[in-house]
Design a protein around this motif. Structure first.
Motif, PDB file in Angstrom:
ATOM      1  N   CYS A  56       3.187   8.565   0.615  1.00 10.77           N
ATOM      2  CA  CYS A  56       3.894   8.250  -0.630  1.00 10.77           C
ATOM      3  C   CYS A  56       2.923   8.187  -1.810  1.00 10.77           C
ATOM      4  O   CYS A  56       1.880   7.538  -1.738  1.00 10.77           O
ATOM      5  CB  CYS A  56       4.623   6.920  -0.483  1.00 10.77           C
ATOM      6  SG  CYS A  56       5.399   6.315  -1.985  1.00 10.77           S
ATOM      7  N   ASP A  57       3.269   8.868  -2.905  1.00 16.07           N
ATOM      8  CA  ASP A  57       2.464   8.849  -4.128  1.00 16.07           C
ATOM      9  C   ASP A  57       3.044   7.922  -5.194  1.00 16.07           C
ATOM     10  O   ASP A  57       2.306   7.239  -5.912  1.00 16.07           O
ATOM     11  CB  ASP A  57       2.354  10.264  -4.709  1.00 16.07           C
ATOM     12  CG  ASP A  57       1.643  11.222  -3.775  1.00 16.07           C
ATOM     13  OD1 ASP A  57       0.426  11.071  -3.603  1.00 16.07           O
ATOM     14  OD2 ASP A  57       2.308  12.107  -3.211  1.00 16.07           O
TER      15      ASP A  57
ATOM     16  N   ASP B 274       2.678   3.860  -9.224  1.00 15.46           N
ATOM     17  CA  ASP B 274       1.944   5.095  -8.952  1.00 15.46           C
ATOM     18  C   ASP B 274       0.640   4.719  -8.275  1.00 15.46           C
ATOM     19  O   ASP B 274      -0.265   4.181  -8.909  1.00 15.46           O
ATOM     20  CB  ASP B 274       1.684   5.854 -10.252  1.00 15.46           C
ATOM     21  CG  ASP B 274       1.109   7.243 -10.036  1.00 15.46           C
ATOM     22  OD1 ASP B 274       0.230   7.383  -9.154  1.00 15.46           O
ATOM     23  OD2 ASP B 274       1.520   8.184 -10.739  1.00 15.46           O
ATOM     24  N   ILE B 275       0.546   4.986  -6.972  1.00 16.86           N
ATOM     25  CA  ILE B 275      -0.629   4.539  -6.226  1.00 16.86           C
ATOM     26  C   ILE B 275      -1.873   5.338  -6.596  1.00 16.86           C
ATOM     27  O   ILE B 275      -2.995   4.842  -6.513  1.00 16.86           O
ATOM     28  CB  ILE B 275      -0.366   4.601  -4.703  1.00 16.86           C
ATOM     29  CG1 ILE B 275      -1.428   3.791  -3.950  1.00 16.86           C
ATOM     30  CG2 ILE B 275      -0.312   6.053  -4.208  1.00 16.86           C
ATOM     31  CD1 ILE B 275      -1.115   3.549  -2.502  1.00 16.86           C
ATOM     32  N   ASN B 276      -1.721   6.585  -7.024  1.00 16.45           N
ATOM     33  CA  ASN B 276      -2.875   7.413  -7.378  1.00 16.45           C
ATOM     34  C   ASN B 276      -3.472   6.995  -8.720  1.00 16.45           C
ATOM     35  O   ASN B 276      -4.698   6.967  -8.880  1.00 16.45           O
ATOM     36  CB  ASN B 276      -2.472   8.890  -7.416  1.00 16.45           C
ATOM     37  CG  ASN B 276      -2.022   9.394  -6.064  1.00 16.45           C
ATOM     38  OD1 ASN B 276      -2.655   9.125  -5.046  1.00 16.45           O
ATOM     39  ND2 ASN B 276      -0.899  10.108  -6.030  1.00 16.45           N
ATOM     40  N   ASN B 277      -2.613   6.669  -9.670  1.00 16.90           N
ATOM     41  CA  ASN B 277      -3.098   6.228 -10.985  1.00 16.90           C
ATOM     42  C   ASN B 277      -3.334   4.728 -11.047  1.00 16.90           C
ATOM     43  O   ASN B 277      -3.923   4.225 -12.007  1.00 16.90           O
ATOM     44  CB  ASN B 277      -2.090   6.619 -12.082  1.00 16.90           C
ATOM     45  CG  ASN B 277      -1.963   8.122 -12.237  1.00 16.90           C
ATOM     46  OD1 ASN B 277      -2.901   8.868 -11.942  1.00 16.90           O
ATOM     47  ND2 ASN B 277      -0.797   8.578 -12.676  1.00 16.90           N
ATOM     48  N   GLY B 278      -2.845   4.008 -10.051  1.00 21.75           N
ATOM     49  CA  GLY B 278      -3.000   2.565 -10.043  1.00 21.75           C
ATOM     50  C   GLY B 278      -2.183   1.860 -11.107  1.00 21.75           C
ATOM     51  O   GLY B 278      -2.573   0.785 -11.583  1.00 21.75           O
TER      52      GLY B 278
ATOM     53  N   ASP C  56       3.367  18.645  -2.804  1.00 21.14           N
ATOM     54  CA  ASP C  56       2.263  18.175  -3.642  1.00 21.14           C
ATOM     55  C   ASP C  56       2.382  16.688  -3.930  1.00 21.14           C
ATOM     56  O   ASP C  56       1.367  16.007  -4.126  1.00 21.14           O
ATOM     57  CB  ASP C  56       2.235  18.944  -4.974  1.00 21.14           C
ATOM     58  CG  ASP C  56       1.783  20.376  -4.811  1.00 21.14           C
ATOM     59  OD1 ASP C  56       1.048  20.658  -3.843  1.00 21.14           O
ATOM     60  OD2 ASP C  56       2.161  21.219  -5.642  1.00 21.14           O
ATOM     61  N   GLN C  57       3.615  16.183  -3.952  1.00 21.10           N
ATOM     62  CA  GLN C  57       3.838  14.788  -4.306  1.00 21.10           C
ATOM     63  C   GLN C  57       5.075  14.272  -3.585  1.00 21.10           C
ATOM     64  O   GLN C  57       6.073  14.980  -3.446  1.00 21.10           O
ATOM     65  CB  GLN C  57       4.035  14.653  -5.826  1.00 21.10           C
ATOM     66  CG  GLN C  57       4.124  13.235  -6.341  1.00 21.10           C
ATOM     67  CD  GLN C  57       4.259  13.183  -7.849  1.00 21.10           C
ATOM     68  OE1 GLN C  57       4.971  13.990  -8.450  1.00 21.10           O
ATOM     69  NE2 GLN C  57       3.577  12.250  -8.483  1.00 21.10           N
TER      70      GLN C  57
ATOM     71  N   GLN D 270       0.819  -1.213   0.000  1.00 18.58           N
ATOM     72  CA  GLN D 270       0.000   0.000   0.000  1.00 18.58           C
ATOM     73  C   GLN D 270       0.851   1.261   0.000  1.00 18.58           C
ATOM     74  O   GLN D 270       0.338   2.369   0.118  1.00 18.58           O
ATOM     75  CB  GLN D 270      -0.913   0.006   1.221  1.00 18.58           C
ATOM     76  CG  GLN D 270      -1.841  -1.194   1.314  1.00 18.58           C
ATOM     77  CD  GLN D 270      -2.725  -1.324   0.091  1.00 18.58           C
ATOM     78  OE1 GLN D 270      -3.370  -0.358  -0.311  1.00 18.58           O
ATOM     79  NE2 GLN D 270      -2.761  -2.504  -0.497  1.00 18.58           N
TER      80      GLN D 270
ATOM     81  N   ASP E 137      -0.047   6.834   4.016  1.00 16.80           N
ATOM     82  CA  ASP E 137      -0.775   7.620   3.009  1.00 16.80           C
ATOM     83  C   ASP E 137      -0.048   8.906   2.637  1.00 16.80           C
ATOM     84  O   ASP E 137      -0.677   9.944   2.398  1.00 16.80           O
ATOM     85  CB  ASP E 137      -2.190   7.953   3.495  1.00 16.80           C
ATOM     86  CG  ASP E 137      -3.039   6.714   3.738  1.00 16.80           C
ATOM     87  OD1 ASP E 137      -2.840   5.720   3.014  1.00 16.80           O
ATOM     88  OD2 ASP E 137      -3.878   6.729   4.656  1.00 16.80           O
TER      89      ASP E 137
END
Length: 262
Positions: free
Chosen positions: A221-222, A237-241, A119-120, A97, A219
Protein backbone atom coordinates in the motif's frame (compact mmCIF):
# COMPACT_ATOMS: atom_id res chain seq x y z
CA UNK A 1 -25.17 10.25 -2.16
CA UNK A 2 -28.25 8.34 -1.02
CA UNK A 3 -29.92 9.84 2.04
CA UNK A 4 -30.50 6.42 3.58
CA UNK A 5 -26.85 5.31 3.66
CA UNK A 6 -25.68 3.85 6.95
CA UNK A 7 -22.88 5.79 8.71
CA UNK A 8 -20.44 3.03 7.74
CA UNK A 9 -21.44 3.11 4.08
CA UNK A 10 -21.21 6.91 4.08
CA UNK A 11 -17.60 6.68 5.28
CA UNK A 12 -16.80 4.07 2.61
CA UNK A 13 -18.43 6.20 -0.07
CA UNK A 14 -16.44 9.29 0.93
CA UNK A 15 -13.15 7.35 0.84
CA UNK A 16 -14.00 5.97 -2.60
CA UNK A 17 -15.04 9.40 -3.89
CA UNK A 18 -11.72 10.92 -2.82
CA UNK A 19 -9.63 8.02 -4.12
CA UNK A 20 -10.91 8.22 -7.69
CA UNK A 21 -9.42 11.72 -7.90
CA UNK A 22 -6.10 9.93 -8.41
CA UNK A 23 -7.38 8.45 -11.67
CA UNK A 24 -6.45 10.40 -14.81
CA UNK A 25 -7.24 10.02 -18.51
CA UNK A 26 -5.56 7.07 -20.18
CA UNK A 27 -4.76 5.22 -16.96
CA UNK A 28 -4.94 1.46 -16.51
CA UNK A 29 -6.59 0.95 -13.14
CA UNK A 30 -6.86 -2.14 -10.97
CA UNK A 31 -10.39 -2.46 -9.58
CA UNK A 32 -10.59 -4.03 -6.15
CA UNK A 33 -13.25 -6.29 -4.68
CA UNK A 34 -15.55 -5.76 -1.70
CA UNK A 35 -18.16 -3.32 -0.43
CA UNK A 36 -15.81 -0.30 -0.30
CA UNK A 37 -14.26 -1.09 -3.68
CA UNK A 38 -17.77 -1.35 -5.13
CA UNK A 39 -18.34 2.31 -4.25
CA UNK A 40 -15.08 3.15 -6.02
CA UNK A 41 -16.18 1.36 -9.20
CA UNK A 42 -19.47 3.26 -9.12
CA UNK A 43 -17.64 6.57 -8.63
CA UNK A 44 -15.45 5.79 -11.64
CA UNK A 45 -18.57 5.06 -13.66
CA UNK A 46 -19.94 8.44 -12.61
CA UNK A 47 -16.75 10.22 -13.74
CA UNK A 48 -16.87 8.40 -17.07
CA UNK A 49 -20.47 9.49 -17.62
CA UNK A 50 -20.10 13.05 -16.31
CA UNK A 51 -16.56 13.95 -17.39
CA UNK A 52 -15.85 11.64 -20.30
CA UNK A 53 -12.97 10.07 -18.38
CA UNK A 54 -11.17 7.49 -20.50
CA UNK A 55 -9.61 4.60 -18.58
CA UNK A 56 -9.19 0.85 -18.69
CA UNK A 57 -10.15 -1.11 -15.59
CA UNK A 58 -8.73 -4.48 -14.59
CA UNK A 59 -11.16 -6.24 -12.20
CA UNK A 60 -9.90 -8.46 -9.39
CA UNK A 61 -12.97 -10.70 -9.33
CA UNK A 62 -15.98 -11.73 -11.33
CA UNK A 63 -18.18 -9.62 -9.04
CA UNK A 64 -16.15 -6.52 -9.77
CA UNK A 65 -16.15 -7.30 -13.49
CA UNK A 66 -19.95 -7.53 -13.48
CA UNK A 67 -20.31 -4.23 -11.57
CA UNK A 68 -17.86 -2.44 -13.88
CA UNK A 69 -19.86 -3.60 -16.88
CA UNK A 70 -23.05 -2.41 -15.20
CA UNK A 71 -21.80 1.14 -14.53
CA UNK A 72 -19.92 1.59 -17.80
CA UNK A 73 -16.28 1.16 -16.80
CA UNK A 74 -14.32 -0.35 -19.73
CA UNK A 75 -12.50 -3.51 -18.63
CA UNK A 76 -9.57 -5.60 -19.79
CA UNK A 77 -7.54 -8.47 -18.39
CA UNK A 78 -4.13 -8.15 -16.77
CA UNK A 79 -2.78 -10.27 -19.63
CA UNK A 80 -3.90 -7.53 -22.01
CA UNK A 81 -2.65 -4.55 -20.00
CA UNK A 82 0.47 -6.24 -18.54
CA UNK A 83 1.10 -3.37 -16.09
CA UNK A 84 -1.12 -0.84 -14.32
CA UNK A 85 -0.80 2.80 -13.33
CA UNK A 86 -2.60 2.26 -10.03
CA UNK A 87 -4.91 -0.04 -8.15
CA UNK A 88 -7.67 1.06 -5.78
CA UNK A 89 -8.93 -1.51 -3.31
CA UNK A 90 -10.34 -1.88 0.18
CA UNK A 91 -8.94 -3.64 3.26
CA UNK A 92 -10.27 -5.70 6.13
CA UNK A 93 -7.62 -4.32 8.50
CA UNK A 94 -4.71 -1.87 8.33
CA UNK A 95 -2.04 -0.83 10.81
CA UNK A 96 0.06 2.31 11.23
CA UNK A 97 2.62 1.02 8.70
CA UNK A 98 -0.15 0.52 6.12
CA UNK A 99 0.22 -3.25 6.27
CA UNK A 100 -3.08 -4.92 5.48
CA UNK A 101 -5.23 -7.98 5.87
CA UNK A 102 -7.34 -8.55 2.77
CA UNK A 103 -9.41 -11.39 1.42
CA UNK A 104 -12.64 -11.15 3.36
CA UNK A 105 -14.39 -11.05 0.00
CA UNK A 106 -12.52 -14.11 -1.23
CA UNK A 107 -10.48 -12.40 -3.96
CA UNK A 108 -7.10 -12.10 -2.22
CA UNK A 109 -5.09 -13.92 -4.90
CA UNK A 110 -6.17 -11.78 -7.82
CA UNK A 111 -6.12 -8.67 -5.62
CA UNK A 112 -2.48 -9.23 -4.66
CA UNK A 113 -1.41 -10.01 -8.23
CA UNK A 114 -3.09 -6.86 -9.56
CA UNK A 115 -1.82 -4.66 -6.72
CA UNK A 116 1.79 -5.75 -7.18
CA UNK A 117 1.50 -5.19 -10.94
CA UNK A 118 0.75 -1.51 -10.32
CA UNK A 119 2.92 1.57 -9.96
CA UNK A 120 0.80 2.60 -6.99
CA UNK A 121 -1.75 0.99 -4.67
CA UNK A 122 -4.38 3.15 -3.03
CA UNK A 123 -6.38 1.59 -0.22
CA UNK A 124 -9.80 2.91 0.76
CA UNK A 125 -11.37 2.16 4.13
CA UNK A 126 -13.28 3.57 7.05
CA UNK A 127 -11.70 4.21 10.44
CA UNK A 128 -13.16 1.02 11.94
CA UNK A 129 -10.63 -1.03 9.94
CA UNK A 130 -7.68 0.54 11.78
CA UNK A 131 -5.87 -1.66 14.33
CA UNK A 132 -2.71 -1.38 16.38
CA UNK A 133 -1.69 -4.93 15.47
CA UNK A 134 -3.05 -7.04 12.63
CA UNK A 135 -4.92 -10.22 13.41
CA UNK A 136 -8.33 -9.44 14.88
CA UNK A 137 -9.79 -10.09 11.44
CA UNK A 138 -9.32 -13.74 10.41
CA UNK A 139 -6.39 -14.09 7.99
CA UNK A 140 -7.51 -15.73 4.72
CA UNK A 141 -5.19 -18.26 3.13
CA UNK A 142 -6.05 -19.58 -0.33
CA UNK A 143 -5.21 -23.26 -0.79
CA UNK A 144 -5.70 -25.79 -3.59
CA UNK A 145 -8.44 -28.36 -3.13
CA UNK A 146 -6.14 -31.38 -3.41
CA UNK A 147 -5.01 -32.40 0.06
CA UNK A 148 -6.43 -29.31 1.70
CA UNK A 149 -6.85 -31.13 5.01
CA UNK A 150 -3.12 -31.88 5.02
CA UNK A 151 -2.36 -28.28 4.13
CA UNK A 152 -4.56 -27.18 7.03
CA UNK A 153 -2.66 -29.47 9.39
CA UNK A 154 0.69 -28.13 8.17
CA UNK A 155 -0.51 -24.56 8.71
CA UNK A 156 -1.67 -25.34 12.25
CA UNK A 157 1.68 -26.97 13.07
CA UNK A 158 3.53 -23.99 11.61
CA UNK A 159 1.53 -21.54 13.73
CA UNK A 160 2.88 -23.18 16.90
CA UNK A 161 6.21 -21.47 16.23
CA UNK A 162 4.73 -18.12 15.17
CA UNK A 163 4.15 -15.13 17.43
CA UNK A 164 0.35 -15.21 17.29
CA UNK A 165 -2.35 -15.40 19.98
CA UNK A 166 -4.61 -17.98 18.34
CA UNK A 167 -4.18 -20.97 16.04
CA UNK A 168 -7.73 -21.92 15.05
CA UNK A 169 -8.00 -22.64 11.32
CA UNK A 170 -11.36 -23.11 9.59
CA UNK A 171 -12.48 -23.88 6.06
CA UNK A 172 -14.55 -21.01 4.66
CA UNK A 173 -18.05 -22.12 3.79
CA UNK A 174 -20.72 -20.87 1.39
CA UNK A 175 -23.87 -21.98 3.21
CA UNK A 176 -23.33 -25.77 3.38
CA UNK A 177 -20.60 -26.07 0.73
CA UNK A 178 -16.96 -24.96 0.78
CA UNK A 179 -16.43 -21.47 -0.60
CA UNK A 180 -14.75 -21.60 -4.02
CA UNK A 181 -12.58 -18.73 -5.23
CA UNK A 182 -12.58 -17.44 -8.81
CA UNK A 183 -9.47 -19.57 -9.35
CA UNK A 184 -11.24 -22.71 -8.13
CA UNK A 185 -9.49 -22.93 -4.76
CA UNK A 186 -10.55 -23.14 -1.10
CA UNK A 187 -9.95 -20.53 1.59
CA UNK A 188 -8.80 -21.33 5.11
CA UNK A 189 -9.47 -18.57 7.66
CA UNK A 190 -6.84 -18.31 10.39
CA UNK A 191 -8.20 -16.90 13.67
CA UNK A 192 -4.93 -15.54 15.03
CA UNK A 193 -6.21 -12.56 17.10
CA UNK A 194 -2.77 -10.90 16.99
CA UNK A 195 0.06 -11.15 14.44
CA UNK A 196 3.25 -9.78 15.95
CA UNK A 197 5.43 -10.36 12.88
CA UNK A 198 3.27 -10.19 9.74
CA UNK A 199 6.18 -10.20 7.28
CA UNK A 200 7.62 -13.37 8.78
CA UNK A 201 4.24 -15.08 8.89
CA UNK A 202 3.51 -14.23 5.27
CA UNK A 203 6.79 -15.71 4.08
CA UNK A 204 6.40 -18.88 6.15
CA UNK A 205 2.80 -19.52 5.08
CA UNK A 206 3.66 -19.25 1.39
CA UNK A 207 6.33 -21.93 1.76
CA UNK A 208 3.78 -24.56 2.82
CA UNK A 209 2.85 -26.98 0.00
CA UNK A 210 -0.75 -26.42 -1.04
CA UNK A 211 -0.83 -22.76 -0.06
CA UNK A 212 -1.43 -20.52 -3.06
CA UNK A 213 -1.35 -17.11 -1.33
CA UNK A 214 -2.23 -15.42 1.96
CA UNK A 215 -4.11 -12.23 2.77
CA UNK A 216 -1.23 -10.30 4.33
CA UNK A 217 -0.38 -7.32 2.10
CA UNK A 218 3.01 -6.13 3.32
CA UNK A 219 4.76 -3.05 1.87
CA UNK A 220 2.27 -2.90 -1.00
CA UNK A 221 0.00 0.00 0.00
CA UNK A 222 1.26 3.48 -0.97
CA UNK A 223 -1.69 5.68 -0.02
CA UNK A 224 -4.49 5.09 2.48
CA UNK A 225 -7.72 7.06 2.14
CA UNK A 226 -9.88 6.90 5.26
CA UNK A 227 -13.50 8.00 5.21
CA UNK A 228 -15.20 9.31 8.35
CA UNK A 229 -18.89 9.41 9.09
CA UNK A 230 -18.87 13.19 9.63
CA UNK A 231 -17.73 13.92 6.07
CA UNK A 232 -13.99 14.09 6.72
CA UNK A 233 -11.46 12.21 4.63
CA UNK A 234 -7.91 11.50 5.79
CA UNK A 235 -5.20 10.77 3.23
CA UNK A 236 -2.01 9.08 4.43
CA UNK A 237 0.87 8.86 1.96
CA UNK A 238 3.51 6.50 3.32
CA UNK A 239 6.08 7.39 0.63
CA UNK A 240 5.87 11.14 1.22
CA UNK A 241 5.28 10.78 4.94
CA UNK A 242 2.28 13.10 4.79
CA UNK A 243 -1.16 13.06 6.38
CA UNK A 244 -3.84 15.37 4.98
CA UNK A 245 -7.38 15.96 6.20
CA UNK A 246 -10.15 17.17 3.92
CA UNK A 247 -13.90 17.54 3.97
CA UNK A 248 -16.02 16.36 1.06
CA UNK A 249 -19.42 17.96 0.55
CA UNK A 250 -21.69 15.86 -1.65
CA UNK A 251 -25.24 16.73 -2.59
CA UNK A 252 -27.69 13.88 -2.18
CA UNK A 253 -29.34 14.71 -5.50
CA UNK A 254 -26.00 14.23 -7.30
CA UNK A 255 -26.10 10.47 -6.73
CA UNK A 256 -26.44 8.51 -9.94
CA UNK A 257 -26.05 4.96 -8.73
CA UNK A 258 -28.18 4.42 -5.63
CA UNK A 259 -30.12 1.56 -7.22
CA UNK A 260 -27.04 -0.52 -8.07
CA UNK A 261 -26.26 -3.54 -5.91
CA UNK A 262 -22.80 -4.60 -4.67
Amino acid sequence: MPADLSPSDKAKFLAAKRAVDYVKDGMRVGLGTGSTAAWMVRCLGERIREEGLKITGVPTSRRTYDLAQQVGVPVATLEETRWLDLTIDGADEYDSQLNLIKGGGGALLQEKIVATASDQMIVIADITKQVETLGAFPLPVEVIKFGWQTTKLLIEETLINMDVMGRECSLRMNVDEPYITDEGNYILDLHLRRIAKPSQLSLVLNQIPGVVENGLFIDICDVLVIGHQDGRVEVRDINNGTVENERIDILEEDNLFQDLSD
